[in-house]
Scaffold this motif. Sequence first.
Motif, short mmCIF file in Angstrom:
data_model
loop_
_atom_site.label_atom_id
_atom_site.label_comp_id
_atom_site.label_asym_id
_atom_site.label_seq_id
_atom_site.Cartn_x
_atom_site.Cartn_y
_atom_site.Cartn_z
N ARG A 161 0.83 -1.21 0.00
CA ARG A 161 0.00 0.00 0.00
C ARG A 161 0.87 1.26 0.00
NH1 ARG A 161 -4.82 -2.42 1.30
NH2 ARG A 161 -4.41 -4.39 2.33
N ASN A 251 -10.21 6.61 6.20
CA ASN A 251 -10.83 6.03 7.40
C ASN A 251 -11.14 4.55 7.27
OD1 ASN A 251 -10.64 8.38 8.88
ND2 ASN A 251 -12.67 9.11 8.28
N ILE A 253 -9.80 0.89 7.86
CA ILE A 253 -8.81 0.28 8.76
C ILE A 253 -8.50 -1.12 8.26
CG2 ILE A 253 -8.42 -0.59 11.11
CD1 ILE A 253 -10.08 1.74 12.16
N ILE A 254 -7.21 -1.40 8.11
CA ILE A 254 -6.78 -2.76 7.78
C ILE A 254 -6.14 -3.34 9.03
CG2 ILE A 254 -5.31 -4.19 6.29
CD1 ILE A 254 -7.53 -2.85 4.70
N ALA A 255 -6.60 -4.53 9.43
CA ALA A 255 -6.12 -5.13 10.67
C ALA A 255 -5.58 -6.53 10.40
CB ALA A 255 -7.26 -5.20 11.69
N LEU A 257 -5.19 -10.30 12.17
CA LEU A 257 -5.70 -11.12 13.26
C LEU A 257 -5.09 -12.51 13.18
CD1 LEU A 257 -8.18 -9.25 12.02
CD2 LEU A 257 -9.59 -10.61 13.53
N LEU A 291 -14.77 -9.76 20.71
CA LEU A 291 -13.52 -8.99 20.78
C LEU A 291 -13.84 -7.66 21.45
CD1 LEU A 291 -12.05 -9.52 17.18
CD2 LEU A 291 -11.62 -10.87 19.23
N PHE A 293 -12.54 -3.80 23.27
CA PHE A 293 -11.58 -2.71 23.11
C PHE A 293 -11.85 -1.67 24.19
CE2 PHE A 293 -12.71 -4.66 19.13
CZ PHE A 293 -11.48 -5.02 18.61
N GLN B 156 -9.63 -5.10 -0.63
CA GLN B 156 -8.63 -4.33 0.11
C GLN B 156 -7.67 -5.24 0.88
OE1 GLN B 156 -10.11 -0.81 2.35
NE2 GLN B 156 -12.04 -1.09 1.28
N ILE B 242 -16.21 -5.15 11.03
CA ILE B 242 -15.30 -5.88 10.12
C ILE B 242 -16.15 -6.22 8.90
CG2 ILE B 242 -13.91 -7.96 9.76
CD1 ILE B 242 -13.21 -8.01 12.65
N ALA B 255 -8.05 -8.19 7.80
CA ALA B 255 -9.45 -7.76 7.81
C ALA B 255 -9.55 -6.28 7.50
CB ALA B 255 -10.07 -8.04 9.18
N GLN B 256 -10.71 -5.89 7.00
CA GLN B 256 -10.94 -4.46 6.76
C GLN B 256 -12.09 -4.01 7.64
OE1 GLN B 256 -13.64 -2.87 4.68
NE2 GLN B 256 -12.83 -0.85 5.10
N LEU B 257 -11.88 -2.92 8.33
CA LEU B 257 -12.86 -2.39 9.28
C LEU B 257 -13.17 -0.93 8.94
CD1 LEU B 257 -10.68 -4.31 10.90
CD2 LEU B 257 -11.87 -3.50 12.92
N SER B 258 -14.36 -0.51 9.29
CA SER B 258 -14.72 0.91 9.23
C SER B 258 -16.11 1.06 9.82
CB SER B 258 -14.71 1.44 7.79
OG SER B 258 -15.85 0.99 7.09
N LEU B 264 -17.60 4.64 1.86
CA LEU B 264 -16.20 4.21 1.89
C LEU B 264 -15.86 3.25 0.75
CD1 LEU B 264 -13.45 4.40 3.17
CD2 LEU B 264 -14.12 2.68 4.82
N TYR B 268 -13.46 4.02 -2.46
CA TYR B 268 -12.26 3.22 -2.76
C TYR B 268 -12.31 2.68 -4.19
CZ TYR B 268 -8.26 0.19 -2.12
OH TYR B 268 -7.03 -0.41 -2.25
N SER B 278 -12.13 10.98 3.12
CA SER B 278 -13.50 10.57 2.78
C SER B 278 -14.51 11.25 3.69
CB SER B 278 -13.62 9.05 2.94
OG SER B 278 -13.66 8.72 4.31
N THR B 280 -16.63 9.37 5.17
CA THR B 280 -16.96 8.30 6.11
C THR B 280 -16.37 8.66 7.48
OG1 THR B 280 -16.73 6.76 4.28
CG2 THR B 280 -16.79 5.82 6.49
N LYS B 281 -17.20 8.60 8.50
CA LYS B 281 -16.76 8.91 9.85
C LYS B 281 -15.67 7.91 10.27
CE LYS B 281 -18.98 9.86 14.27
NZ LYS B 281 -18.26 8.79 14.98
N ASN B 282 -14.67 8.40 11.00
CA ASN B 282 -13.63 7.44 11.40
C ASN B 282 -14.13 6.54 12.51
OD1 ASN B 282 -13.28 9.25 13.63
ND2 ASN B 282 -11.28 8.31 13.94
N LEU B 283 -13.51 5.38 12.64
CA LEU B 283 -13.96 4.35 13.58
C LEU B 283 -13.15 4.44 14.86
CD1 LEU B 283 -15.56 1.66 14.06
CD2 LEU B 283 -13.59 0.48 13.11
N LEU B 285 -12.60 2.23 17.90
CA LEU B 285 -12.87 0.89 18.43
C LEU B 285 -13.19 0.93 19.92
CD1 LEU B 285 -10.27 -1.37 16.60
CD2 LEU B 285 -12.76 -1.54 16.47
N LEU B 291 -16.96 -6.41 19.58
CA LEU B 291 -17.29 -7.01 18.28
C LEU B 291 -17.64 -8.47 18.51
CD1 LEU B 291 -14.41 -5.58 16.03
CD2 LEU B 291 -16.69 -4.62 16.41
#
Lengths: 384, 384
Positions: A161, A251, A253-255, A257, A291, A293, B156, B242, B255-258, B264, B268, B278, B280-283, B285, B291
Amino acid sequence: MKRIVILGSTGSIGVNALRVVDNLKNEFAPIALSCFRNAELLAQQTLTYHPQFVNMIDSEKIPLLRDKLIGTKTTILEGKEGLCRIASMEEVDLVFNSIMGSAGFPPTLAAIKKGKRIALANKETLVSYGTIIMSAAKKYKSEIIPVDSEHSAIFQCINGRKNQKIKRILLMASGGPFRNRDDILNVTIEETIRHPVWAMGKKISVDSATMMNKALEIIEAHYLFDIPPKKINVVIHPECIIHSAVEFEDNSIIAQLSTPDMTLPIQYALTYPERKQSITKNLDLTQISNLTFEPVNHLQFPAVSLAMRALEKGGTTTAVLNSSNECLVDAFLNNQIAFHTITKVITEIIDKHTAVENPSILEIQNAELWAQSEAQQYIVYAKK
Amino acid sequence: MKRIVILGSTGSIGVNALRVVDNLKNEFAPIALSCFRNAELLAQQTLTYHPQFVNMIDSEKIPLLRDKLIGTKTTILEGKEGLCRIASMEEVDLVFNSIMGSAGFPPTLAAIKKGKRIALANKETLVSYGTIIMSAAKKYKSEIIPVDSEHSAIFQCINGRKNQKIKRILLMASGGPFRNRDDILNVTIEETIRHPVWAMGKKISVDSATMMNKALEIIEAHYLFDIPPKKINVVIHPECIIHSAVEFEDNSIIAQLSTPDMTLPIQYALTYPERKQSITKNLDLTQISNLTFEPVNHLQFPAVSLAMRALEKGGTTTAVLNSSNECLVDAFLNNQIAFHTITKVITEIIDKHTAVENPSILEIQNAELWAQSEAQQYIVYAKK
């Protein structure tokens, strides 16, 4: 067949690295191993992997090692010089550095100067010598692949990326054994080294309990990924399933796991940019089911803010943070000081420190010595 | 400035695509818009974006549109021919296809044949014409970028990992409005279209309630990512944070999260391989705090197994699944059949269907017609 050197092969990360090598049969040949002083285990590993060289730092144990390796073709080297020699051998493809503490720096630099790819589990090297390491890595085109589960996660999330701007790094933290404890004034050594998720060495367990491990990881992430500290957010995630994440400009997010198991980031550091079948158990999210947080409780765990403060102060300050922490953790494990004083004293030492900007190696070493003597003064005072 | 065509610009995805275009000021110029029959909104969009062309399918509404666009330079086109014409114009850089249903296929194919990049929100095209679409895309070097939040997430997660073998796709599902409901025999239309997380059109809301949307998405993922159905696992994740994930060979999951917001993945698909700021509101956690994940209840929601069965049977079967679903959802929304009969009747039709392997467009269309008539027979029978 890639030729690999494992520095710190008798520690928990080193032992796991050899398990990963076993799993990746015929892909990696350990041609050198090293340890501090565990001659028995180093000898055993030597008889299994037949490296060309082994290195041990503690010269007192060398006769024992020599004795155990009679009849083998393995050459025994000693001390820091031997360590740097095996880290920079011509024929090495990858140096896996899982040495603990600042001792990991000289072989890392030696390997970088030969343009080696380095799988780096020695976070103190980056914390204290971050600017030197990263600029040398750039100069000598040496790739540094993180082994730490959090940094491996970030590395995996960023991978591929290059033209996507990073907005924030979400550095995950288990919260350690005292996350839900109101009073940490009188915690014992036994309570401290009992980590809820990861099986780790004692020093790292104490760092996890104080959250100094996160402080070190913030600094490490700052240098590794060239990210300003204010873009690094620590998120408490007790299940240790998301190992860390990266928020991009849009915004998204790539995570990354997985089940919490060090063999996964270790293996990725070896096989990158490829992946291979691993010994890490696969993750069933429907079994995990939940999960969670939380934000960091900065009052109870000042370590996270401490990292930010050290990075703001800059220069030699992160080395001072690391060195005073090493001393104080040692003192705590030797029953010389109370748990809660570790971060308290580091705070004082950092505030007192006069930072040297763009420091040389010598200046960093002097700062480390200064920090150690400051910490010692406190320890001696506390004993009285 | 990239020139973009938005097909289905008056639907919820199309409207959001225009919001994204607004956000990416001076980066995208909508040079053509199209809709089925919402002349009012299409006229309004035309007065805002000044496209060269607009296209409407329903000829009855054309006079109204013409009336509203008097004095503008926009050319009004009609029907399927106009749709294919604007999808394949020489000067177009990207075709955004958010048409609903099988009607989205002809313009997609027309765009592919001109080697256009296509942002595809029209899942039915892939479900029914997957083999034709994907082989044509390969032949004409046309890139298909998914817009669906789940497929965008997978896209993604895979991005930049060409030499990393995929073990499993974890296709996330909200579970829809009836996830925790024991009895779905007598659910009403109102209950069905009240989706817990995403604001969507009626047809898609019903698909979400039956989980036929996941069935369609499994088939879509199979074609888009060339993944065998048995490697696609549906995971219920009610929070929709997710959006999906990919498990690689080493058991590492990316994983992709938002926050759940269609803008979004829409953005993309437009900016790929880059990202931009963007709307899109930021996440956060730590605000979400929790989750959760559950396995699919296959007894209550047979749609997921139905997708697997359709893919196993192969050929024209996925088109039959899609077409009979379109009919039956329509009948449910018109109060002609009960909710739980939708998947029951699709199952019967699929079982009855004689699949044609490697079907031509005509064979797929015939299969669709056959499925529609089978569904109609049931609907007529149910009314009696």
